[in-house]
Design a protein around this motif. Sequence first.
Motif, PDB file in Angstrom:
ATOM      1  N   ASP A 231       0.811  -1.215   0.000  1.00 26.99           N
ATOM      2  CA  ASP A 231       0.000   0.000   0.000  1.00 26.99           C
ATOM      3  C   ASP A 231       0.848   1.269   0.000  1.00 26.99           C
ATOM      4  O   ASP A 231       0.321   2.371   0.147  1.00 26.99           O
ATOM      5  N   GLY A 232       2.174   1.097  -0.133  1.00 18.11           N
ATOM      6  CA  GLY A 232       3.057   2.254  -0.220  1.00 18.11           C
ATOM      7  C   GLY A 232       3.454   2.859   1.104  1.00 18.11           C
ATOM      8  O   GLY A 232       3.897   4.017   1.149  1.00 18.11           O
ATOM      9  N   ASN A 233       3.306   2.121   2.191  1.00 12.73           N
ATOM     10  CA  ASN A 233       3.654   2.635   3.515  1.00 12.73           C
ATOM     11  C   ASN A 233       4.986   2.060   3.987  1.00 12.73           C
ATOM     12  O   ASN A 233       5.379   0.951   3.609  1.00 12.73           O
ATOM     13  N   ALA A 234       5.667   2.824   4.843  1.00  8.29           N
ATOM     14  CA  ALA A 234       6.909   2.346   5.444  1.00  8.29           C
ATOM     15  C   ALA A 234       6.610   1.178   6.370  1.00  8.29           C
ATOM     16  O   ALA A 234       5.567   1.125   7.024  1.00  8.29           O
ATOM     17  N   TYR A 235       7.539   0.224   6.421  1.00  9.66           N
ATOM     18  CA  TYR A 235       7.390  -0.913   7.333  1.00  9.66           C
ATOM     19  C   TYR A 235       7.687  -0.473   8.766  1.00  9.66           C
ATOM     20  O   TYR A 235       8.668   0.231   9.019  1.00  9.66           O
ATOM     21  N   PRO A 236       6.886  -0.905   9.740  1.00  6.28           N
ATOM     22  CA  PRO A 236       7.217  -0.648  11.142  1.00  6.28           C
ATOM     23  C   PRO A 236       8.227  -1.677  11.646  1.00  6.28           C
ATOM     24  O   PRO A 236       8.494  -2.672  10.968  1.00  6.28           O
ATOM     25  N   PRO A 237       8.807  -1.469  12.840  1.00  4.62           N
ATOM     26  CA  PRO A 237       9.727  -2.468  13.403  1.00  4.62           C
ATOM     27  C   PRO A 237       9.015  -3.787  13.691  1.00  4.62           C
ATOM     28  O   PRO A 237       7.781  -3.850  13.741  1.00  4.62           O
ATOM     29  N   MET A 238       9.800  -4.845  13.883  1.00  7.07           N
ATOM     30  CA  MET A 238       9.231  -6.152  14.188  1.00  7.07           C
ATOM     31  C   MET A 238       8.405  -6.079  15.475  1.00  7.07           C
ATOM     32  O   MET A 238       8.811  -5.480  16.462  1.00  7.07           O
ATOM     33  N   GLY A 239       7.239  -6.701  15.427  1.00  8.53           N
ATOM     34  CA  GLY A 239       6.366  -6.707  16.589  1.00  8.53           C
ATOM     35  C   GLY A 239       5.483  -5.489  16.715  1.00  8.53           C
ATOM     36  O   GLY A 239       4.755  -5.355  17.703  1.00  8.53           O
ATOM     37  N   VAL A 240       5.530  -4.596  15.726  1.00  6.24           N
ATOM     38  CA  VAL A 240       4.750  -3.363  15.769  1.00  6.24           C
ATOM     39  C   VAL A 240       3.915  -3.262  14.500  1.00  6.24           C
ATOM     40  O   VAL A 240       4.361  -3.638  13.413  1.00  6.24           O
ATOM     41  N   SER A 241       2.704  -2.791  14.642  1.00  9.57           N
ATOM     42  CA  SER A 241       1.863  -2.482  13.491  1.00  9.57           C
ATOM     43  C   SER A 241       1.182  -1.143  13.753  1.00  9.57           C
ATOM     44  O   SER A 241       1.113  -0.690  14.895  1.00  9.57           O
ATOM     45  N   TYR A 242       0.698  -0.515  12.694  1.00  5.62           N
ATOM     46  CA  TYR A 242       0.015   0.767  12.886  1.00  5.62           C
ATOM     47  C   TYR A 242      -1.058   0.929  11.824  1.00  5.62           C
ATOM     48  O   TYR A 242      -0.983   0.342  10.735  1.00  5.62           O
ATOM     49  N   ASP A 243      -2.081   1.698  12.167  1.00  7.39           N
ATOM     50  CA  ASP A 243      -3.188   1.945  11.247  1.00  7.39           C
ATOM     51  C   ASP A 243      -2.855   3.091  10.314  1.00  7.39           C
ATOM     52  O   ASP A 243      -2.298   4.106  10.727  1.00  7.39           O
ATOM     53  N   SER A 244      -3.159   2.901   9.052  1.00 10.96           N
ATOM     54  CA  SER A 244      -2.955   3.932   8.047  1.00 10.96           C
ATOM     55  C   SER A 244      -4.266   4.174   7.306  1.00 10.96           C
ATOM     56  O   SER A 244      -5.196   3.354   7.387  1.00 10.96           O
ATOM     57  N   HIS A 245      -4.327   5.282   6.621  1.00  6.21           N
ATOM     58  CA  HIS A 245      -5.584   5.668   5.956  1.00  6.21           C
ATOM     59  C   HIS A 245      -5.311   6.097   4.521  1.00  6.21           C
ATOM     60  O   HIS A 245      -4.250   6.656   4.214  1.00  6.21           O
ATOM     61  N   GLN A 246      -6.235   5.801   3.658  1.00 12.25           N
ATOM     62  CA  GLN A 246      -6.201   6.279   2.282  1.00 12.25           C
ATOM     63  C   GLN A 246      -7.612   6.687   1.865  1.00 12.25           C
ATOM     64  O   GLN A 246      -8.613   6.196   2.405  1.00 12.25           O
ATOM     65  N   TRP A 247      -7.657   7.603   0.898  1.00  7.41           N
ATOM     66  CA  TRP A 247      -8.942   8.001   0.335  1.00  7.41           C
ATOM     67  C   TRP A 247      -9.163   7.252  -0.968  1.00  7.41           C
ATOM     68  O   TRP A 247      -8.386   7.356  -1.903  1.00  7.41           O
ATOM     69  N   VAL A 248     -10.207   6.443  -1.026  1.00  4.55           N
ATOM     70  CA  VAL A 248     -10.539   5.648  -2.206  1.00  4.55           C
ATOM     71  C   VAL A 248     -11.951   6.005  -2.645  1.00  4.55           C
ATOM     72  O   VAL A 248     -12.919   5.793  -1.897  1.00  4.55           O
TER      73      VAL A 248
END
Length: 334
Positions: free
Chosen positions: A54-71
């Motif tokens: 989805d074109g987002n930077a990877y977070p560190p191992m064991g971490v995730s984060y919510d991202s948003h896009q307008w579709v």
Amino acid sequence: MISDRIKSNLSREFRESLLAKVGLVLLVAILIMGLFAPVLATHNPHTTGYFDDDGNAYPPMGVSYDSHQWVDGERVTYTAEPSADHYLGTNNIGQDVFSRLLFGARTSLMVGVFGTGLAVLIGVPFGLVSGYYGGRVDDAMMRVADIMLAFPSLVLALALIGVMGSLTIPIPDPFVFAGVADGMPASTPLPGTVTLVVGLVTWVWFARVARGEAMSIRNEEYVKAARSLGANDREILLKHVLPNSLTPVIVLATIQVAAIILLESSLSYLGFSGTTLSWGYEIQQGQDYLRTAWWVSTVPGIGIVLSVISINLLGDWLRDSLDPNIEGEGGGAG
């Protein structure tokens, strides 16, 4: 040669100091990171474009984060997951943070060691001559030192960089040359101007310490005996004053490496380092993404903190071991 008494003090203080052991472990780990960066790195630190689908930077191992896009006019939320190929994630332009952390350690350590060495080479002879001769010579030389101290280090460093310009010295990488680190940068950039500047900014501290030692040693009986036997000032300075002044200089040099790492990080944060492989530069690059990609700035920031703490802990150990006047003060935790 190191005397048996000093060896005994070093060994005893190290055995009794938990903080010294912690500092040594941290510093050895950071040194390994810097020295073997091309071997330990998982990616070329300059390579960009490591993003998820989805074109987002990877977070560190064991971490995730919510991202948003307008579709199609609607806000779509999805979760960015870490990648096993990027232990500490990637930055805003898709570079591997872990690899850049390793190479950034090289820059900070080189500037810290070489900058301190230059400051010692300038400041110690200056201070020894000033303290040994005293009188008008001492007054004139110390006024020069006072002028240097009147300027904040960072401001003076910026002024000198503005006058001298930016110079980066490429140092060939032996691991790449030997063929054991394919795909890594063929050389490590040493910020030459920054190294020179931090030496010119910090030499005065060594001059003041050396001056104080010389003023004390010049009145010792062995110095008077050497003078009565026909030794000239140069011989006395090199054979008697200098060797007996090294203890506080060594302690100060150890602590000064940490101060120079902080100064180099500040300069690279402001864009004056001359290289992008620097912890300060990484912090600057990630400051606009703290809400989403917090690790870009946080990881190199932790590297700076641990480096400074480890060096200062070892500096305290050396101070307690080498200076009999403060032995036992600030002691380690048992």
